[in-house]
Design a protein around this motif. Structure first.
Motif, PDB file in Angstrom:
ATOM      1  N   TYR A   1      -8.101   3.719   9.635  1.00  0.00           N
ATOM      2  CA  TYR A   1      -7.867   4.307   8.294  1.00  0.00           C
ATOM      3  C   TYR A   1      -8.993   3.852   7.371  1.00  0.00           C
ATOM      4  CZ  TYR A   1      -5.946   4.460   3.518  1.00  0.00           C
ATOM      5  OH  TYR A   1      -5.676   4.550   2.234  1.00  0.00           O
TER       6      TYR A   1
ATOM      7  N   ASN B   1       0.943  -1.333   0.122  1.00  0.00           N
ATOM      8  CA  ASN B   1      -0.017   0.180   0.015  1.00  0.00           C
ATOM      9  C   ASN B   1       0.685   1.371  -0.062  1.00  0.00           C
ATOM     10  OD1 ASN B   1      -1.972   1.981   0.643  1.00  0.00           O
ATOM     11  ND2 ASN B   1      -3.268   0.415   1.387  1.00  0.00           N
ATOM     12  N   THR B   2       0.762   2.224  -0.830  1.00  0.00           N
ATOM     13  CA  THR B   2       1.373   3.315  -1.057  1.00  0.00           C
ATOM     14  C   THR B   2       1.003   4.412  -0.236  1.00  0.00           C
ATOM     15  OG1 THR B   2       0.148   3.950  -3.059  1.00  0.00           O
ATOM     16  CG2 THR B   2       2.286   2.635  -3.828  1.00  0.00           C
ATOM     17  N   GLU B   3      -0.013   4.255   0.361  1.00  0.00           N
ATOM     18  CA  GLU B   3      -0.379   5.322   1.237  1.00  0.00           C
ATOM     19  C   GLU B   3       0.345   5.761   2.286  1.00  0.00           C
ATOM     20  OE1 GLU B   3      -3.225   7.688   1.383  1.00  0.00           O
ATOM     21  OE2 GLU B   3      -3.627   6.576  -0.352  1.00  0.00           O
ATOM     22  N   THR B   4       0.456   6.767   2.869  1.00  0.00           N
ATOM     23  CA  THR B   4       1.841   7.366   3.771  1.00  0.00           C
ATOM     24  C   THR B   4       1.954   6.676   5.065  1.00  0.00           C
ATOM     25  OG1 THR B   4       1.551   9.520   2.849  1.00  0.00           O
ATOM     26  CG2 THR B   4       2.931   9.258   4.861  1.00  0.00           C
ATOM     27  N   VAL B   5       0.715   6.194   5.388  1.00  0.00           N
ATOM     28  CA  VAL B   5       0.424   5.699   6.691  1.00  0.00           C
ATOM     29  C   VAL B   5       1.243   4.378   6.636  1.00  0.00           C
ATOM     30  CG1 VAL B   5      -1.830   4.438   6.617  1.00  0.00           C
ATOM     31  CG2 VAL B   5      -0.968   4.920   8.654  1.00  0.00           C
TER      32      VAL B   5
ATOM     33  N   GLY C   1       3.660   3.236   4.353  1.00  0.00           N
ATOM     34  CA  GLY C   1       5.009   3.338   3.896  1.00  0.00           C
ATOM     35  C   GLY C   1       5.492   2.396   2.786  1.00  0.00           C
ATOM     36  N   GLY C   2       4.551   1.948   2.139  1.00  0.00           N
ATOM     37  CA  GLY C   2       4.752   0.856   0.851  1.00  0.00           C
ATOM     38  C   GLY C   2       4.533  -0.338   1.271  1.00  0.00           C
TER      39      GLY C   2
END
Length: 155
Positions: free
Chosen positions: A147, A119-123, A125-126
């Motif tokens: 989230y 997941n590329t969402e900031t929370v 972190g990849g």
């Protein structure tokens, strides 16, 4: 009662009802072993099913639960007779809530795969959400659930 020339009329004057008391929700006392014992069987049944649906490895399932792999194998085979800790019950609650939120948000296949996908969402972190939750423990599990709940609410 009010009397007029022609008749008597009973008048009820509405008084404002008292504001509802702020009665707290019933939250079980998880410090009591008896309370935890009463929740353990259902919680473990839900978590074992969830681990299967999410296709978690034994390492992932035991890490999310906060137990050793050996204990996880005994839980899965239904030979474990212990009582879950407050932490384990909190972990299960967070994952079951996450599961429910995902199924309200996405179609079944995506809802069940979402936790394993990077997941590329900031929370995150990849990382995949499951790896994020394993690394961060209960706080990360609650953040992941929050989230998804925020996505459902449009926040």
């Amino acid at each position: 009662m009010i009397r007029t020339r022609d008749r008597e009329v009973t008048v009820h004057i509405a008084t404002p009802s008292p504001a509802p008391s702020a009665t707290p929700r019933h939250i079980p006392d998880l410090s009591l072993e008896g309370t935890r014992a009463g929740l353990t069987e259902a919680a473990l049944e839900a978590f074992v099913r969830l681990a299967d649906i999410w296709r978690l490895t034994s390492r992932q399932a035991s890490a999310l639960l906060g137990e050793s792999e050996r204990t996880w194998f005994r839980i899965k085979s239904r030979t474990w007779t212990g009582v879950l800790s407050q932490d384990a019950l909190t972990r299960i609650s967070a994952t079951v809530g996450l599961y429910k939120g995902l199924h309200l948000l996405f179609s079944d296949p995506l809802a069940d795969e979402w936790v394993r996908r990077p997941n590329t969402e900031t929370v995150f972190g990849g990382d995949s959400p499951v790896d994020f939750m394993i690394k961060g423990g209960i706080p990360a599990m609650l953040e992941t659930r929050g989230y998804v709940d925020a996505l459902r609410g449009g926040l």
